[in-house]
Write a protein that holds these residues in place. Sequence first.
Motif, PDB file in Angstrom:
ATOM      1  N   LEU A 131     -86.723  40.212 -18.368  1.00  0.00           N
ATOM      2  CA  LEU A 131     -85.356  40.332 -17.849  1.00  0.00           C
ATOM      3  C   LEU A 131     -84.450  41.059 -18.840  1.00  0.00           C
ATOM      4  O   LEU A 131     -83.627  41.897 -18.458  1.00  0.00           O
ATOM      5  N   ILE A 132     -84.599  40.746 -20.119  1.00  0.00           N
ATOM      6  CA  ILE A 132     -83.777  41.382 -21.151  1.00  0.00           C
ATOM      7  C   ILE A 132     -84.057  42.876 -21.217  1.00  0.00           C
ATOM      8  O   ILE A 132     -83.127  43.688 -21.328  1.00  0.00           O
ATOM      9  N   VAL A 133     -85.324  43.258 -21.148  1.00  0.00           N
ATOM     10  CA  VAL A 133     -85.673  44.685 -21.171  1.00  0.00           C
ATOM     11  C   VAL A 133     -85.020  45.402 -19.997  1.00  0.00           C
ATOM     12  O   VAL A 133     -84.429  46.482 -20.151  1.00  0.00           O
ATOM     13  N   ILE A 134     -85.092  44.785 -18.808  1.00  0.00           N
ATOM     14  CA  ILE A 134     -84.488  45.384 -17.608  1.00  0.00           C
ATOM     15  C   ILE A 134     -82.976  45.524 -17.774  1.00  0.00           C
ATOM     16  O   ILE A 134     -82.390  46.581 -17.515  1.00  0.00           O
ATOM     17  N   PHE A 135     -82.330  44.447 -18.237  1.00  0.00           N
ATOM     18  CA  PHE A 135     -80.878  44.468 -18.404  1.00  0.00           C
ATOM     19  C   PHE A 135     -80.455  45.419 -19.526  1.00  0.00           C
ATOM     20  O   PHE A 135     -79.403  46.064 -19.433  1.00  0.00           O
ATOM     21  N   ALA A 136     -81.255  45.513 -20.588  1.00  0.00           N
ATOM     22  CA  ALA A 136     -80.927  46.416 -21.699  1.00  0.00           C
ATOM     23  C   ALA A 136     -81.006  47.871 -21.253  1.00  0.00           C
ATOM     24  O   ALA A 136     -80.155  48.696 -21.624  1.00  0.00           O
ATOM     25  N   LEU A 137     -82.017  48.199 -20.449  1.00  0.00           N
ATOM     26  CA  LEU A 137     -82.130  49.559 -19.920  1.00  0.00           C
ATOM     27  C   LEU A 137     -80.996  49.840 -18.930  1.00  0.00           C
ATOM     28  O   LEU A 137     -80.474  50.958 -18.878  1.00  0.00           O
ATOM     29  N   ALA A 138     -80.596  48.814 -18.172  1.00  0.00           N
ATOM     30  CA  ALA A 138     -79.448  48.969 -17.272  1.00  0.00           C
ATOM     31  C   ALA A 138     -78.177  49.215 -18.077  1.00  0.00           C
ATOM     32  O   ALA A 138     -77.336  50.045 -17.707  1.00  0.00           O
ATOM     33  N   PHE A 139     -78.034  48.505 -19.198  1.00  0.00           N
ATOM     34  CA  PHE A 139     -76.881  48.705 -20.085  1.00  0.00           C
ATOM     35  C   PHE A 139     -76.857  50.137 -20.613  1.00  0.00           C
ATOM     36  O   PHE A 139     -75.803  50.780 -20.655  1.00  0.00           O
ATOM     37  N   ASP A 140     -78.024  50.640 -21.019  1.00  0.00           N
ATOM     38  CA  ASP A 140     -78.111  52.007 -21.519  1.00  0.00           C
ATOM     39  C   ASP A 140     -77.787  53.012 -20.420  1.00  0.00           C
ATOM     40  O   ASP A 140     -77.137  54.030 -20.659  1.00  0.00           O
ATOM     41  N   PHE A 141     -78.264  52.738 -19.207  1.00  0.00           N
ATOM     42  CA  PHE A 141     -77.968  53.607 -18.060  1.00  0.00           C
ATOM     43  C   PHE A 141     -76.460  53.648 -17.802  1.00  0.00           C
ATOM     44  O   PHE A 141     -75.872  54.722 -17.636  1.00  0.00           O
ATOM     45  N   ILE A 142     -75.833  52.467 -17.778  1.00  0.00           N
ATOM     46  CA  ILE A 142     -74.388  52.389 -17.564  1.00  0.00           C
ATOM     47  C   ILE A 142     -73.637  53.059 -18.715  1.00  0.00           C
ATOM     48  O   ILE A 142     -72.652  53.769 -18.509  1.00  0.00           O
ATOM     49  N   ASN A 143     -74.127  52.841 -19.930  1.00  0.00           N
ATOM     50  CA  ASN A 143     -73.546  53.490 -21.108  1.00  0.00           C
ATOM     51  C   ASN A 143     -73.588  54.999 -20.940  1.00  0.00           C
ATOM     52  O   ASN A 143     -72.654  55.709 -21.337  1.00  0.00           O
ATOM     53  N   GLY A 144     -74.667  55.497 -20.300  1.00  0.00           N
ATOM     54  CA  GLY A 144     -74.813  56.936 -20.089  1.00  0.00           C
ATOM     55  C   GLY A 144     -73.673  57.517 -19.289  1.00  0.00           C
ATOM     56  O   GLY A 144     -73.079  58.521 -19.691  1.00  0.00           O
ATOM     57  N   PHE A 145     -73.326  56.882 -18.146  1.00  0.00           N
ATOM     58  CA  PHE A 145     -72.237  57.468 -17.354  1.00  0.00           C
ATOM     59  C   PHE A 145     -70.867  56.946 -17.779  1.00  0.00           C
ATOM     60  O   PHE A 145     -69.845  57.525 -17.430  1.00  0.00           O
ATOM     61  N   HIS A 146     -70.840  55.857 -18.552  1.00  0.00           N
ATOM     62  CA  HIS A 146     -69.564  55.301 -19.006  1.00  0.00           C
ATOM     63  C   HIS A 146     -69.058  56.024 -20.255  1.00  0.00           C
ATOM     64  O   HIS A 146     -67.908  56.444 -20.315  1.00  0.00           O
ATOM     65  N   ASP A 147     -69.917  56.163 -21.250  1.00  0.00           N
ATOM     66  CA  ASP A 147     -69.505  56.729 -22.539  1.00  0.00           C
ATOM     67  C   ASP A 147     -69.758  58.217 -22.678  1.00  0.00           C
ATOM     68  O   ASP A 147     -69.014  58.916 -23.358  1.00  0.00           O
ATOM     69  N   THR A 148     -70.825  58.719 -22.062  1.00  0.00           N
ATOM     70  CA  THR A 148     -71.159  60.127 -22.238  1.00  0.00           C
ATOM     71  C   THR A 148     -70.104  61.020 -21.616  1.00  0.00           C
ATOM     72  O   THR A 148     -69.944  62.174 -22.017  1.00  0.00           O
ATOM     73  N   ALA A 149     -69.361  60.480 -20.647  1.00  0.00           N
ATOM     74  CA  ALA A 149     -68.264  61.245 -20.063  1.00  0.00           C
ATOM     75  C   ALA A 149     -67.312  61.737 -21.146  1.00  0.00           C
ATOM     76  O   ALA A 149     -66.756  62.840 -21.059  1.00  0.00           O
ATOM     77  N   ASN A 150     -67.148  60.923 -22.182  1.00  0.00           N
ATOM     78  CA  ASN A 150     -66.263  61.314 -23.281  1.00  0.00           C
ATOM     79  C   ASN A 150     -66.766  62.573 -23.982  1.00  0.00           C
ATOM     80  O   ASN A 150     -65.974  63.420 -24.410  1.00  0.00           O
ATOM     81  N   ALA A 151     -68.074  62.682 -24.128  1.00  0.00           N
ATOM     82  CA  ALA A 151     -68.656  63.788 -24.887  1.00  0.00           C
ATOM     83  C   ALA A 151     -68.458  65.138 -24.215  1.00  0.00           C
ATOM     84  O   ALA A 151     -68.413  66.167 -24.887  1.00  0.00           O
ATOM     85  N   ILE A 152     -68.343  65.136 -22.884  1.00  0.00           N
ATOM     86  CA  ILE A 152     -68.221  66.415 -22.175  1.00  0.00           C
ATOM     87  C   ILE A 152     -66.852  66.597 -21.526  1.00  0.00           C
ATOM     88  O   ILE A 152     -66.602  67.610 -20.873  1.00  0.00           O
ATOM     89  N   ALA A 153     -65.951  65.623 -21.729  1.00  0.00           N
ATOM     90  CA  ALA A 153     -64.648  65.667 -21.052  1.00  0.00           C
ATOM     91  C   ALA A 153     -63.850  66.909 -21.414  1.00  0.00           C
ATOM     92  O   ALA A 153     -63.244  67.548 -20.542  1.00  0.00           O
ATOM     93  N   THR A 154     -63.831  67.270 -22.692  1.00  0.00           N
ATOM     94  CA  THR A 154     -63.005  68.412 -23.110  1.00  0.00           C
ATOM     95  C   THR A 154     -63.548  69.726 -22.552  1.00  0.00           C
ATOM     96  O   THR A 154     -62.786  70.588 -22.115  1.00  0.00           O
ATOM     97  N   SER A 155     -64.865  69.891 -22.539  1.00  0.00           N
ATOM     98  CA  SER A 155     -65.456  71.143 -22.051  1.00  0.00           C
ATOM     99  C   SER A 155     -65.296  71.286 -20.541  1.00  0.00           C
ATOM    100  O   SER A 155     -65.179  72.402 -20.027  1.00  0.00           O
ATOM    101  N   VAL A 156     -65.276  70.162 -19.818  1.00  0.00           N
ATOM    102  CA  VAL A 156     -65.056  70.206 -18.364  1.00  0.00           C
ATOM    103  C   VAL A 156     -63.592  70.511 -18.059  1.00  0.00           C
ATOM    104  O   VAL A 156     -63.275  71.317 -17.182  1.00  0.00           O
ATOM    105  N   SER A 157     -62.684  69.864 -18.802  1.00  0.00           N
ATOM    106  CA  SER A 157     -61.255  70.030 -18.524  1.00  0.00           C
ATOM    107  C   SER A 157     -60.766  71.454 -18.820  1.00  0.00           C
ATOM    108  O   SER A 157     -59.819  71.926 -18.196  1.00  0.00           O
TER     109      SER A 157
END
Length: 332
Positions: free
Chosen positions: A10-36
């Motif tokens: 269960l922890i492995v599943i939830f940890a990978l889900a956390f990483d997946f969510i982190n991908g669209f939650h935090d990575t948006a910051n990395a490309i925000a300036t180039s998109v804007s």
Amino acid sequence: MDILFVLTILIVIFALAFDFINGFHDTANAIATSVSTKALKPRHAIILAAVMNFVGAMTFTGVAKTITSDIADPFKLENGSVVILAALIAAITWNLLTWYYGIPSSSSHAIIGAIAGAVIASAGFAAINFKGFLKILQALLFSPILAFVMGFIVYSIVKVIFRNSNLAKTNQRFRHIQIVTAALQSYTHGTNDAQKAMGIITMALIAGNLHSSTDIPYWVQVSCAIAMGLGTSVGGWKIIKTVGAKIMKIRPVNGVSADLTGAAIIFGATFIHLPVSTTHVISSSILGVGASHRVKGVNWGTAKRMLITWVITLPISGTLGAIAYYILNIFF
């Protein structure tokens, strides 16, 4: 099937889900300036970020080891599997809530606060490794301050160098450079943020008696890198709008300055094995650049709302972690 093994799965599943969510939650910051600034089309920016996040996640493991051992000793953690699962549920809940409202809060603060809260609920304050935990908190606290100051200085230097240049031509050149800096910032994001889930899974493997050291198993590194890359490919448009447009009106020359600042600080933290909030660092870099460009051009109202979220994330995620632990402890 052994309950400890079930909890570990269960922890492995939830940890990978956390990483997946982190991908669209935090990575948006990395490309925000180039998109804007339209240096990259949104689809191209997301593909670039997904690839570079994967590459970054496969490059280092030092931050993962810090997460594994510096908040609490995984070899002595009482009811460790339940603690880790509770922390993940709490961090995911907070991440989804802030994503829904388009607030660029920190996934790093969320997971670190949630782990601390769940550990304290399980075994009291004595179970916290205060030396390691304070080191992590210092990195989380000082990195955005450093990003603001460095962003201010970098853009001040850029202004001096290009003060006599044609503004339109300069911005056009910097728009091309932004493609490189967006890739660099996405890479550094992968070197730091993806490792947090790696550290959590390794903690769970130790707690479940399936791993005997703080070294990160290769399959954990690969799976977390893939989860982060897939999450990035989904995109986080609400966060992009806030970071890329609501802080200040970003031009290519501003974007490059902010990207270089953010990438330098995030990679520096990765190099010394410290987790930092990429959200805080990138947003603070933009604020520093904006203040250097024109103080009145910065939307300080948005900055204030972000600051409040940053401050409350640790205690709220810690409380959620403790509550989740108490609930899970009834069943396990």
